[in-house]
Scaffold this motif. Structure first.
Motif, PDB file in Angstrom:
ATOM      1  N   HIS A  44      41.133  29.613 -27.522  1.00 13.39           N
ATOM      2  CA  HIS A  44      40.387  29.523 -28.782  1.00 13.39           C
ATOM      3  C   HIS A  44      39.610  30.827 -28.960  1.00 13.39           C
ATOM      4  O   HIS A  44      39.112  31.398 -27.991  1.00 13.39           O
ATOM      5  CB  HIS A  44      39.428  28.325 -28.754  1.00 13.39           C
ATOM      6  N   ASP A  45      39.515  31.281 -30.193  1.00 14.75           N
ATOM      7  CA  ASP A  45      38.836  32.533 -30.508  1.00 14.75           C
ATOM      8  C   ASP A  45      37.360  32.442 -30.121  1.00 14.75           C
ATOM      9  O   ASP A  45      36.599  31.663 -30.707  1.00 14.75           O
ATOM     10  CB  ASP A  45      38.981  32.831 -32.001  1.00 14.75           C
ATOM     11  N   ILE A  46      36.947  33.225 -29.138  1.00  9.08           N
ATOM     12  CA  ILE A  46      35.587  33.158 -28.618  1.00  9.08           C
ATOM     13  C   ILE A  46      34.554  33.626 -29.647  1.00  9.08           C
ATOM     14  O   ILE A  46      33.369  33.330 -29.536  1.00  9.08           O
ATOM     15  CB  ILE A  46      35.477  33.989 -27.317  1.00  9.08           C
ATOM     16  N   THR A  47      34.998  34.334 -30.681  1.00  7.48           N
ATOM     17  CA  THR A  47      34.061  34.813 -31.702  1.00  7.48           C
ATOM     18  C   THR A  47      33.843  33.790 -32.813  1.00  7.48           C
ATOM     19  O   THR A  47      32.971  33.985 -33.668  1.00  7.48           O
ATOM     20  CB  THR A  47      34.556  36.125 -32.338  1.00  7.48           C
ATOM     21  N   THR A  97      48.790  28.732 -29.088  1.00  3.05           N
ATOM     22  CA  THR A  97      48.631  30.129 -28.683  1.00  3.05           C
ATOM     23  C   THR A  97      47.298  30.726 -29.118  1.00  3.05           C
ATOM     24  O   THR A  97      46.879  31.766 -28.601  1.00  3.05           O
ATOM     25  CB  THR A  97      49.753  30.993 -29.282  1.00  3.05           C
ATOM     26  N   GLY A  98      46.661  30.093 -30.088  1.00  2.00           N
ATOM     27  CA  GLY A  98      45.438  30.652 -30.644  1.00  2.00           C
ATOM     28  C   GLY A  98      45.685  31.692 -31.713  1.00  2.00           C
ATOM     29  O   GLY A  98      44.737  32.252 -32.290  1.00  2.00           O
ATOM     30  N   GLN A  99      46.964  31.967 -32.022  1.00  2.00           N
ATOM     31  CA  GLN A  99      47.299  32.980 -33.035  1.00  2.00           C
ATOM     32  C   GLN A  99      46.835  32.537 -34.417  1.00  2.00           C
ATOM     33  O   GLN A  99      47.071  31.406 -34.831  1.00  2.00           O
ATOM     34  CB  GLN A  99      48.808  33.227 -33.060  1.00  2.00           C
ATOM     35  N   VAL A 100      46.184  33.452 -35.124  1.00  2.00           N
ATOM     36  CA  VAL A 100      45.724  33.181 -36.488  1.00  2.00           C
ATOM     37  C   VAL A 100      46.887  33.407 -37.445  1.00  2.00           C
ATOM     38  O   VAL A 100      47.433  34.509 -37.541  1.00  2.00           O
ATOM     39  CB  VAL A 100      44.535  34.083 -36.866  1.00  2.00           C
ATOM     40  N   TRP A 122      33.313  29.054 -28.234  1.00  2.00           N
ATOM     41  CA  TRP A 122      34.025  28.647 -27.025  1.00  2.00           C
ATOM     42  C   TRP A 122      35.389  29.345 -26.993  1.00  2.00           C
ATOM     43  O   TRP A 122      36.027  29.507 -28.039  1.00  2.00           O
ATOM     44  CB  TRP A 122      34.247  27.127 -27.004  1.00  2.00           C
ATOM     45  N   ASP A 123      35.846  29.703 -25.811  1.00  2.00           N
ATOM     46  CA  ASP A 123      37.149  30.367 -25.696  1.00  2.00           C
ATOM     47  C   ASP A 123      38.256  29.385 -25.315  1.00  2.00           C
ATOM     48  O   ASP A 123      39.365  29.792 -24.982  1.00  2.00           O
ATOM     49  CB  ASP A 123      37.096  31.511 -24.680  1.00  2.00           C
ATOM     50  N   LYS A 124      37.957  28.085 -25.380  1.00  2.00           N
ATOM     51  CA  LYS A 124      38.962  27.081 -25.048  1.00  2.00           C
ATOM     52  C   LYS A 124      38.934  25.943 -26.070  1.00  2.00           C
ATOM     53  O   LYS A 124      37.869  25.580 -26.599  1.00  2.00           O
ATOM     54  CB  LYS A 124      38.740  26.517 -23.641  1.00  2.00           C
ATOM     55  N   LEU A 125      40.106  25.391 -26.315  1.00  2.00           N
ATOM     56  CA  LEU A 125      40.296  24.207 -27.152  1.00  2.00           C
ATOM     57  C   LEU A 125      40.852  23.117 -26.248  1.00  2.00           C
ATOM     58  O   LEU A 125      41.892  23.304 -25.602  1.00  2.00           O
ATOM     59  CB  LEU A 125      41.282  24.528 -28.300  1.00  2.00           C
ATOM     60  N   PHE A 126      40.170  21.987 -26.180  1.00  2.00           N
ATOM     61  CA  PHE A 126      40.541  20.917 -25.255  1.00  2.00           C
ATOM     62  C   PHE A 126      41.263  19.789 -25.987  1.00  2.00           C
ATOM     63  O   PHE A 126      40.758  19.256 -26.995  1.00  2.00           O
ATOM     64  CB  PHE A 126      39.304  20.352 -24.567  1.00  2.00           C
ATOM     65  N   GLU A 127      42.430  19.424 -25.477  1.00  2.00           N
ATOM     66  CA  GLU A 127      43.136  18.244 -25.954  1.00  2.00           C
ATOM     67  C   GLU A 127      42.792  17.091 -25.015  1.00  2.00           C
ATOM     68  O   GLU A 127      42.967  17.216 -23.790  1.00  2.00           O
ATOM     69  CB  GLU A 127      44.640  18.481 -25.971  1.00  2.00           C
ATOM     70  N   VAL A 128      42.260  15.997 -25.559  1.00  2.00           N
ATOM     71  CA  VAL A 128      41.784  14.918 -24.700  1.00  2.00           C
ATOM     72  C   VAL A 128      42.291  13.564 -25.199  1.00  2.00           C
ATOM     73  O   VAL A 128      42.635  13.390 -26.370  1.00  2.00           O
ATOM     74  CB  VAL A 128      40.245  14.887 -24.655  1.00  2.00           C
TER      75      VAL A 128
END
Length: 343
Positions: free
Chosen positions: A124-127, A159-162, A332-338
């Motif tokens: 995830h994009d940390i910015t 991938t987090g690609q925009v 946050w630099d991560k995206l969590f699937e839960v």
């Protein structure tokens, strides 16, 4: 004093006396309930009576709760929670009078406690100061905040690609986002403005103003109605055609109101809402505003890269294809699937 001046003073005095007595005097009556401090819970019965210390002759009394006729004894079952208005129309035979009072309706059950299991972790994009998150046709849409940094974008969540991005003008602080009928609805914070984009092109189609809610925080939809939070305990129901605030929910537990409702997501008939400055989510019944469950996502914050700009959990999305929930936070630099389950 001249006769003319005396006449003017007398006329003015008569006019003031007449105007001062133009309204009929109201009787000294009020509504009483059997509830302590007018606070009741679902499942209880509240009774209403007229306090009439002057023993004025009363022909009849009709009670209403938020405009709906009720009896003097009301068993609370499906009523909306929060502060509600009870009105009594008192008929004296030759005149009528309306008096009102407020009652507070609480839920009668403790919120259930839910746990979660991490299924996957994605970049995830940390910015990104995440404010809104939602899936549409398998792709992730995100709205971010901060003046000069706010944007709406479509992202390949794996991938987090925009894939597509639109920046907001610097005077706007982006907030929640939802998608309905090929339209992306994005709120702004204190600018009293929401934007509507076409979901495929991101072309700005229109904008809208808020009503009684002065700020924009989170937004979601049930396929017909838009639900908007404003940082208080209120969730406003917006007409999807006019975007006008048609009504509202007040979010309460068995103890009291829950404020700071932020980013929201509609999941299987319930509203899941982040709470401002909390790393948890409330599960809300959209019929009456009751908090039916809570999820503590605090441990997730320790799993992301720790840095100076790291902020709280904010951003929740349901992927109907995987039937899982995705959460992230501000910078946050991560995206969590839960997967979520009741403990």
């Amino acid at each position: 004093m001249s006769a003319f001046k005396s006449f003017i003073l007398i006329a003015l005095s008569f006019l003031l006396i007449t105007c001062g007595n133009s309204e009929s005097k109201k009787n000294n009556v009020s509504i009483r309930t059997n509830a302590k401090d007018n606070v009741v819970k679902l499942g209880e019965t509240v009774t209403f009576s007229i306090h009439n210390p002057d023993n004025v002759d009363i022909a009849s009394v009709r009670y209403k709760l938020n405009g709906n006729t009720i009896s003097e004894s009301l068993h609370l079952k499906n009523q909306k929670l929060g502060i509600q208005t009870v009105t009594a129309t008192i008929d004296y035979g030759d005149s009528k009078e309306d008096v009102s009072t407020k009652i507070t309706i609480l839920n009668n059950q403790l919120p259930k406690i839910y746990g979660y299991e991490i299924v996957n972790i994605y970049p995830h994009d940390i910015t990104s100061y995440t404010q809104g998150l939602e899936f549409h046709n398998g792709e992730l849409y995100e709205s971010t905040g901060q003046y000069g940094e706010s944007k709406v974008r479509k992202v390949d969540y794996k991938t987090g690609q925009v894939l597509k991005n639109v920046d907001l003008a610097q005077q706007y602080f982006g907030e929640g986002l939802t998608i309905l009928d090929d339209r992306v609805y994005q709120l702004t914070w204190r600018e009293n403005t929401g934007f509507v984009y076409h979901v495929d092109t991101f072309e700005k189609m229109s904008s809208f103003k808020y009503g009684q809610s002065k700020e924009g925080w989170g937004i979601c939809n049930d396929g017909t109605t838009l639900y908007k939070s404003d940082g208080t305990e209120n969730i406003w129901l917006l007409n999807s055609e006019t975007l006008a605030e048609a009504s509202k929910l007040q979010v309460y537990t068995n103890k009291g109101k829950i404020i700071g409702l932020n980013e929201m997501e509609w999941i299987n008939g319930k509203i899941y809402a982040n709470r401002y400055q909390k790393n948890g989510v409330a599960i809300i019944n959209p019929e009456n505003g009751a908090v039916e469950g809570v999820i503590d996502f605090s441990p997730l914050r320790k799993l992301v890269t720790q840095h100076q700009g790291l902020d709280v959990l904010n951003g929740i999305a349901y992927n109907s294809e995987t039937k899982t929930i995705f959460v992230t936070g501000k910078r946050w630099d991560k995206l969590f699937e839960v997967e979520v389950f009741e403990k």
